[in-house]
Scaffold this motif. Structure first.
Motif: not given
Length: 233
Positions: A196-211
């Motif tokens: 789940n931690g690795r999954s969250m890291d992926v979502y963090i990367a997506k948010l960085r891309k959006y912002l």
């Protein structure tokens, strides 16, 4: 400043039981308005603000079921609790159909009643707090609406996935402060496992891309601890 005591409307036509309950609840830090029939109870409800209503069913002038209907017309959300000697399945079902939060049959244990009241008030308080949560945020050049799951900039709007939305919402609530990894993982993913931690890291990367189009915004990884949404004013 003294904390406000929860305010209880107690509709009970049995004089002795009514006074015993009123005194017991007041000893446990509740403010109690005792009414001897449904009409008096309805008048009190229209006159004052109550946190929970304890309603006997068999009362003169207006029974507890009718009183519950009238109360619901005034306030659809106030918790209702029936106290009754009526133990027929049909009566209990009718009580719940009228929106009762609980139903306890007489005679009952006062301590059990107290615990049930506390549980209902705690749940209601948590629901109210959730409704009052902030759902719109200005993040640098972006506007984030957590209800609509939209992140907008310069008239262009992007719809976030549910997990992206919830993660960004938590980051905004902790803006410029630490969002602990385990807090986000347990709330959004249900547990703080490695995967789940690795999954969250992926979502963090997506948010960085959006912002990324605003250089004043950064999601910083605090190694081993969590993340910070840093917004330079």
């Amino acid at each position: 400043m003294e904390e406000r005591k929860p305010h209880i409307l107690l509709a009970e036509d049995d004089t002795n039981l009514g006074m015993v309950l009123k005194n017991y609840l007041e000893l446990n830090d509740y403010e109690v308005e005792l009414c001897r029939d449904g009409i008096l109870a309805l008048a009190a409800f229209r006159r004052e603000k109550f946190d929970i209503c304890l309603l006997d069913i068999m009362m003169p002038n207006m029974d507890g079921f009718k009183l519950a209907e009238e109360i619901r017309d005034v306030d659809p959300d106030v918790p209702l609790f029936f106290l009754s000697a009526k133990t027929m399945k049909e009566d209990i079902i009718q009580g719940y159909k009228l929106g009762a939060d609980d139903y306890i049959s007489k005679p009952f244990d006062s301590e059990l009643l107290l615990l049930k009241i506390k549980a209902i008030l705690k749940r209601n308080q948590e629901l109210n707090q959730k409704e009052e949560e902030q759902h719109e945020f200005n993040i640098g050049d972006y506007h984030f609406n957590a209800r609509l799951r939209t992140l907008a900039k310069d008239g262009q709007s992007h719809t976030l996935s549910p997990k992206e939305n919830e993660l960004l919402h938590m980051l905004c609530e902790h803006k410029n402060d630490l969002l602990p990894r385990e807090v986000a993982l347990k709330k959004i993913w249900g547990s703080d496992t490695y995967f789940n931690g690795r999954s969250m890291d992926v979502y963090i990367a997506k948010l960085r891309k959006y912002l990324k189009e605003d250089p004043n915004i950064e999601i910083v990884n605090i190694h081993g601890n969590g993340f910070r949404l840093v917004v330079k004013e």
